[in-house]
Design an enzyme around this catalytic site. Structure first.
Site, PDB file in Angstrom:
ATOM      1  N   GLY A 129       0.873  -1.104  -0.205  1.00  0.00           N
ATOM      2  CA  GLY A 129       0.036   0.096   0.157  1.00  0.00           C
ATOM      3  C   GLY A 129       0.742   1.327  -0.044  1.00  0.00           C
ATOM      4  N   PRO A 133      -5.286   8.285  -2.914  1.00  0.00           N
ATOM      5  CA  PRO A 133      -6.313   8.940  -3.830  1.00  0.00           C
ATOM      6  C   PRO A 133      -5.831  10.176  -4.350  1.00  0.00           C
ATOM      7  CG  PRO A 133      -7.626   8.038  -1.863  1.00  0.00           C
ATOM      8  CD  PRO A 133      -6.184   7.626  -1.671  1.00  0.00           C
ATOM      9  N   HIS A 135      -2.478  11.007  -3.899  1.00  0.00           N
ATOM     10  CA  HIS A 135      -1.006  11.011  -4.433  1.00  0.00           C
ATOM     11  C   HIS A 135      -0.632   9.503  -5.155  1.00  0.00           C
ATOM     12  CE1 HIS A 135      -0.925  14.476  -1.582  1.00  0.00           C
ATOM     13  NE2 HIS A 135      -1.856  13.509  -0.965  1.00  0.00           N
ATOM     14  N   ILE A 162      -4.965  -0.654  -4.871  1.00  0.00           N
ATOM     15  CA  ILE A 162      -3.711  -1.812  -4.416  1.00  0.00           C
ATOM     16  C   ILE A 162      -3.975  -3.174  -4.862  1.00  0.00           C
ATOM     17  CG2 ILE A 162      -2.889  -2.532  -2.118  1.00  0.00           C
ATOM     18  CD1 ILE A 162      -2.522   0.523  -2.734  1.00  0.00           C
ATOM     19  N   CYS A 240      11.899  -1.438  -3.035  1.00  0.00           N
ATOM     20  CA  CYS A 240      10.898  -2.440  -3.511  1.00  0.00           C
ATOM     21  C   CYS A 240      10.526  -2.228  -5.032  1.00  0.00           C
ATOM     22  CB  CYS A 240       9.391  -2.401  -2.773  1.00  0.00           C
ATOM     23  SG  CYS A 240       9.771  -2.562  -0.992  1.00  0.00           S
ATOM     24  N   LEU A 241      10.035  -0.803  -5.331  1.00  0.00           N
ATOM     25  CA  LEU A 241       9.673  -0.831  -6.664  1.00  0.00           C
ATOM     26  C   LEU A 241      10.796  -1.134  -7.491  1.00  0.00           C
ATOM     27  CD1 LEU A 241       7.788   2.475  -6.290  1.00  0.00           C
ATOM     28  CD2 LEU A 241       6.904   0.379  -6.464  1.00  0.00           C
ATOM     29  N   ARG A 245      10.061  -3.331 -10.506  1.00  0.00           N
ATOM     30  CA  ARG A 245      10.264  -2.849 -11.984  1.00  0.00           C
ATOM     31  C   ARG A 245      11.129  -3.878 -12.881  1.00  0.00           C
ATOM     32  NH1 ARG A 245      10.887   3.191  -9.856  1.00  0.00           N
ATOM     33  NH2 ARG A 245       8.546   3.682  -9.468  1.00  0.00           N
ATOM     34  N   ARG A 270      -4.535 -17.872 -41.747  1.00  0.00           N
ATOM     35  CA  ARG A 270      -5.738 -17.203 -42.324  1.00  0.00           C
ATOM     36  C   ARG A 270      -5.587 -17.230 -43.628  1.00  0.00           C
ATOM     37  NH1 ARG A 270     -10.983 -15.798 -41.730  1.00  0.00           N
ATOM     38  NH2 ARG A 270     -11.454 -13.958 -42.684  1.00  0.00           N
ATOM     39  N   GLU A 365       3.800   1.373 -10.949  1.00  0.00           N
ATOM     40  CA  GLU A 365       5.292   1.033 -10.818  1.00  0.00           C
ATOM     41  C   GLU A 365       6.061   2.375 -11.558  1.00  0.00           C
ATOM     42  OE1 GLU A 365       6.619  -1.550  -9.319  1.00  0.00           O
ATOM     43  OE2 GLU A 365       4.932  -2.771  -8.917  1.00  0.00           O
TER      44      GLU A 365
HETATM   45  P1  FAD Z   1      -1.162  10.415 -11.375  1.00  0.00           P
HETATM   46  O1  FAD Z   1       0.344  10.448 -10.724  1.00  0.00           O
HETATM   47  O2  FAD Z   1      -2.306  11.508 -11.020  1.00  0.00           O
HETATM   48  O3  FAD Z   1      -0.726  11.094 -12.806  1.00  0.00           O
HETATM   49  C1  FAD Z   1      -1.488  11.370 -14.227  1.00  0.00           C
HETATM   50  C2  FAD Z   1      -0.932  11.613 -15.164  1.00  0.00           C
HETATM   51  O4  FAD Z   1       0.037  12.617 -14.932  1.00  0.00           O
HETATM   52  C3  FAD Z   1       0.074  10.436 -15.854  1.00  0.00           C
HETATM   53  O5  FAD Z   1      -0.048  10.396 -17.064  1.00  0.00           O
HETATM   54  C4  FAD Z   1       1.417  11.039 -15.134  1.00  0.00           C
HETATM   55  O6  FAD Z   1       2.447  10.416 -15.945  1.00  0.00           O
HETATM   56  C5  FAD Z   1       1.360  12.214 -15.360  1.00  0.00           C
HETATM   57  N1  FAD Z   1       2.436  12.916 -14.405  1.00  0.00           N
HETATM   58  C6  FAD Z   1       2.435  13.183 -13.250  1.00  0.00           C
HETATM   59  N2  FAD Z   1       3.514  13.515 -12.651  1.00  0.00           N
HETATM   60  C7  FAD Z   1       4.109  14.362 -13.829  1.00  0.00           C
HETATM   61  C8  FAD Z   1       5.103  15.182 -13.738  1.00  0.00           C
HETATM   62  N3  FAD Z   1       5.918  15.517 -12.686  1.00  0.00           N
HETATM   63  N4  FAD Z   1       5.505  15.404 -15.219  1.00  0.00           N
HETATM   64  C9  FAD Z   1       4.670  15.074 -16.110  1.00  0.00           C
HETATM   65  N5  FAD Z   1       3.663  14.293 -16.061  1.00  0.00           N
HETATM   66  C10 FAD Z   1       3.337  13.612 -14.828  1.00  0.00           C
HETATM   67  N6  FAD Z   1      -0.130   1.276  -6.277  1.00  0.00           N
HETATM   68  C11 FAD Z   1       0.267   0.555  -4.945  1.00  0.00           C
HETATM   69  O7  FAD Z   1       0.811   1.322  -4.195  1.00  0.00           O
HETATM   70  N7  FAD Z   1       0.254  -0.667  -4.958  1.00  0.00           N
HETATM   71  C12 FAD Z   1      -0.425  -1.487  -6.136  1.00  0.00           C
HETATM   72  O8  FAD Z   1      -0.383  -2.589  -5.814  1.00  0.00           O
HETATM   73  C13 FAD Z   1      -0.937  -0.797  -7.184  1.00  0.00           C
HETATM   74  N8  FAD Z   1      -1.261  -1.558  -8.003  1.00  0.00           N
HETATM   75  C14 FAD Z   1      -2.141  -1.111  -9.155  1.00  0.00           C
HETATM   76  C15 FAD Z   1      -2.878  -1.713  -9.918  1.00  0.00           C
HETATM   77  C16 FAD Z   1      -3.442  -1.085 -11.007  1.00  0.00           C
HETATM   78  C17 FAD Z   1      -4.658  -1.988 -11.646  1.00  0.00           C
HETATM   79  C18 FAD Z   1      -3.163   0.323 -11.209  1.00  0.00           C
HETATM   80  C19 FAD Z   1      -4.175   0.957 -12.357  1.00  0.00           C
HETATM   81  C20 FAD Z   1      -2.651   1.000 -10.311  1.00  0.00           C
HETATM   82  C21 FAD Z   1      -1.801   0.200  -9.377  1.00  0.00           C
HETATM   83  N9  FAD Z   1      -1.067   0.890  -8.063  1.00  0.00           N
HETATM   84  C22 FAD Z   1      -0.845   0.315  -7.015  1.00  0.00           C
HETATM   85  C23 FAD Z   1      -1.005   2.571  -8.620  1.00  0.00           C
HETATM   86  C24 FAD Z   1      -0.075   3.050  -9.435  1.00  0.00           C
HETATM   87  O9  FAD Z   1       1.284   2.807  -9.088  1.00  0.00           O
HETATM   88  C25 FAD Z   1      -0.540   4.312  -9.871  1.00  0.00           C
HETATM   89  O10 FAD Z   1      -1.598   4.428 -10.732  1.00  0.00           O
HETATM   90  C26 FAD Z   1       0.656   5.273 -10.525  1.00  0.00           C
HETATM   91  O11 FAD Z   1       1.704   5.454  -9.742  1.00  0.00           O
HETATM   92  C27 FAD Z   1       0.111   6.589 -11.004  1.00  0.00           C
HETATM   93  O12 FAD Z   1      -0.364   7.472 -10.151  1.00  0.00           O
HETATM   94  P2  FAD Z   1      -1.764   8.272 -10.498  1.00  0.00           P
HETATM   95  O13 FAD Z   1      -2.900   7.021 -10.986  1.00  0.00           O
HETATM   96  O14 FAD Z   1      -2.371   8.864  -9.209  1.00  0.00           O
HETATM   97  O15 FAD Z   1      -1.535   9.047 -11.645  1.00  0.00           O
END
Ligand code: FAD
Length: 386
Positions: A129, A133, A135, A162, A240-241, A245, A270, A365
Site C-alpha cells: 500500500g 487517492p 498521491h 492496491i 521495493c519498486l 520494475r 488465415r 510502478e
Molecule cells: P497521477 O500521478 O495522477 O498521474 C496522472 C498523469 O500525470 C500521468 O500520465 C502521469 O504520468 C502524469 N504526471 C504526473 N506527474 C508528472 C510530472 N511531474 N511530469 C509530467 N507528467 C506527470 N499502487 C500501489 O501502491 N500498490 C499497488 O499494488 C498498485 N497496483 C495497481 C494496480 C492497478 C490496476 C493500477 C491501475 C494501479 C496500481 N497502483 C498501485 C497505482 C499506480 O502505481 C499509480 O496509478 C501510478 O503511480 C500513477 O499514479 P496516479 O494514477 O495517481 O496518476
C-alpha cells in the site's frame, strides 16, 4: 517461441527448468480459461497456492524455504507468467518483490519467520500500500500517518489501486511517523485487524484478471514489532519498486512475445485472396518489426540482469528497461491485434487482452512519464519533476 538471437544458449540447466515449468504451467493452467476470467473480472484464486508450490514467489531470495535462484531465472519466470496474462505476473510481482522482498531485506527475524514461509507457499497473500487517492506519481506527499501510542502506533489514512488488497492477509502499508518528523516507515498490518477495510475496485477495463482494491485505515492499532525495523524514508518503498520494475521489464517481453506468436500463427493459418495472409509483404513487415523490437527489449533486460547479478544495476537502468519494454509491448500488442482482423477483438485471441492489460503496466510502478523524468535527471543532472 521467438528467441531470434539464441539467448537460450546461455541459460543454465536450472534456468531452463524454471522456464519449462513456468511455460507448462501457463499452457495447462492459465491459458485455457484466462480469457473467461478476464471477461468476468476474476482472478483464478486456485492458482495462488499452486504457484506457491512451484516456488514462483520471490524465487531469487534465500532462506525461509525460498529457492535462491539466479536473477535470470527470476526474470524468465516473470516473462513466462506475463505471456499468460499481466494479472498473473502482477500477483507474483506483488507477493514476491513488493511484500516478501522488503520483509526479507528490512524485517526483523520474527517478522521473517511469521510471514515469509506462508507468503512463499501462497498460504497467505500480501499487498503493498503506497498509492493514495490524492498521491500517485508523488508518493512522498502521502497523508497516511502513524501516531505513537504507548508501545505501538495508531494508523489512519487511505490507500487506493492496491493489487490484491481485497484478498490479502497482510498489507505492507507505507505511512509517515508523526512522532518522528514524518519519517516514512513500513507497517505490516494484518487485514483482519479492527479498523481495516479493503473494498474492491470494480469496472476496470484493464488488468481485469487481477483483483484491485483500496485499504482504509481507521484508528488501526499496530505494535512496535509490526514496523519494518531495517529501513526508513522513501528508500523503503522505492527499493521495493526497483525490484518489481525489474520483473515488469522482463514480463512485458513475455506479453509481447505471446502477441507475436499468436499473430504469426494466425497469419500462417488465415487465408485471403487465395492463400495465407503471411505471404503478403504488409503482414511480413509487421512481423519483422515486432520480432526486432522484442529482440531489442530482450537484449536490454538480459544485460541488466547480468549487471544485477554483479551488483552493478542502478535504479535508473531499471527505469530505462521498464519504460522501453512496456512501451514496446503496448505498441506491438496493437499491431498483433490488427493482424487478427475482426477475430482480434475477441477474448479468443490474446493480443487485445494483453493490449488493454498493458495500459495498467504502462501506468503502475512509475508511469512512462515518470521514468522519462528519472532518465532525464540522470542524463542531465536537472530534475524536471516540479
Ligand atoms: P497521477 O500521478 O495522477 O498521474 C496522472 C498523469 O500525470 C500521468 O500520465 C502521469 O504520468 C502524469 N504526471 C504526473 N506527474 C508528472 C510530472 N511531474 N511530469 C509530467 N507528467 C506527470 N499502487 C500501489 O501502491 N500498490 C499497488 O499494488 C498498485 N497496483 C495497481 C494496480 C492497478 C490496476 C493500477 C491501475 C494501479 C496500481 N497502483 C498501485 C497505482 C499506480 O502505481 C499509480 O496509478 C501510478 O503511480 C500513477 O499514479 P496516479 O494514477 O495517481 O496518476
Amino acid at each position: 517461441m521467438l528467441d531470434y538471437v539464441n539467448l537460450e544458449a546461455d541459460l543454465t540447466e536450472e534456468e531452463r527448468m524454471v522456464r519449462d515449468t513456468a511455460r507448462d504451467f501457463v499452457e495447462d493452467r492459465v491459458k485455457p480459461d484466462v480469457g473467461e476470467h478476464w471477461i468476468e473480472g476474476t482472478f483464478p484464486k486456485e492458482l495462488i497456492t499452486e504457484m506457491g508450490e512451484l516456488g514462483f514467489y520471490a524465487p531469487n531470495l534465500d532462506g525461509y524455504g525460498l529457492p535462491n535462484l539466479s536473477e535470470r531465472a527470476y526474470g524468465i519466470l516473470m516473462q513466462e507468467l506475463e505471456a499468460g496474462d499481466s494479472g498473473l505476473r502482477s500477483m507474483a510481482s506483488v507477493q514476491g518483490a513488493l511484500v516478501m522482498y522488503p520483509i526479507h531485506s528490512f524485517g526483523s527475524e520474527e517478522q521473517k519467520e511469521e510471514y515469509l514461509w506462508d507468503l512463499g507457499s501462497g498460504e497467505k497473500v500480501g499487498c503493498f500500500g503506497l498509492t493514495e487517492p490524492e498521491h500517485g506519481s508523488n508518493p512522498s506527499a502521502m497523508e497516511t500517518h502513524a501516531e505513537a501510542d504507548g508501545d505501538g502506533y495508531v494508523l489512519n489514512g487511505a490507500k487506493t489501486w492496491i493489487t490484491n488488497s481485497p484478498i490479502s492477509d497482510v498489507a505492507l502499508v507505507w505511512a509517515k511517523d508523526r512522532s518522528d518528523d514524518d519519517t516514512v516507515r513500513g507497517f505490516l498490518v494484518d487485514t483482519d485487524k479492527a479498523g481495516v477495510t479493503t473494498n474492491k475496485i470494480d469496472e476496470k477495463l484493464s488488468l481485469r484478471a487481477s483483483i484491485t482494491g483500496e485499504i482504509h485505515l481507521n484508528d488501526v492499532r499496530v505494535e512496535e514489532s509490526d514496523v519494518l525495523p531495517g529501513v526508513e524514508g522513501m528508500k523503503g518503498p522505492l527499493s521495493c519498486l526497483t525490484q518489481a520494475r525489474f520483473g515488469i521489464a522482463w514480463g512485458a517481453v513475455g506479453a509481447a512475445r505471446d502477441c507475436f506468436e499468436t499473430a504469426r500463427q494466425y497469419a500462417t493459418d488465415r487465408e485471403q485472396f487465395g492463400g495465407p495472409i503471411a505471404r503478403f509483404q504488409l503482414q511480413q513487415d509487421k512481423l519483422a518489426e515486432m520480432a526486432t523490437q522484442i529482440t531489442l527489449a530482450q537484449l536490454l533486460i538480459y544485460r541488466l540482469t547480468d549487471l544485477k547479478e554483479r551488483g552493478e544495476l542502478r535504479p535508473e537502468h531499471v527505469s530505462m528497461a521498464k519504460r522501453n519494454n512496456v512501451r514496446m509491448a503496448r505498441d506491438q500488442s496493437r499491431i498483433a491485434r490488427e493482424m487478427i482482423g475482426g477475430n482480434g477483438i475477441t477474448a479468443d485471441y490474446s493480443p487485445m487482452r494483453h493490449m488493454t492489460n498493458l495500459e495498467t503496466v504502462y501506468t503502475y510502478e512509475g508511469t512512462h512519464d515518470i521514468h522519462t523524468l528519472i532518465l532525464g535527471h540522470d542524463l542531465t543532472g536537472f530534475q524536471a519533476f516540479q
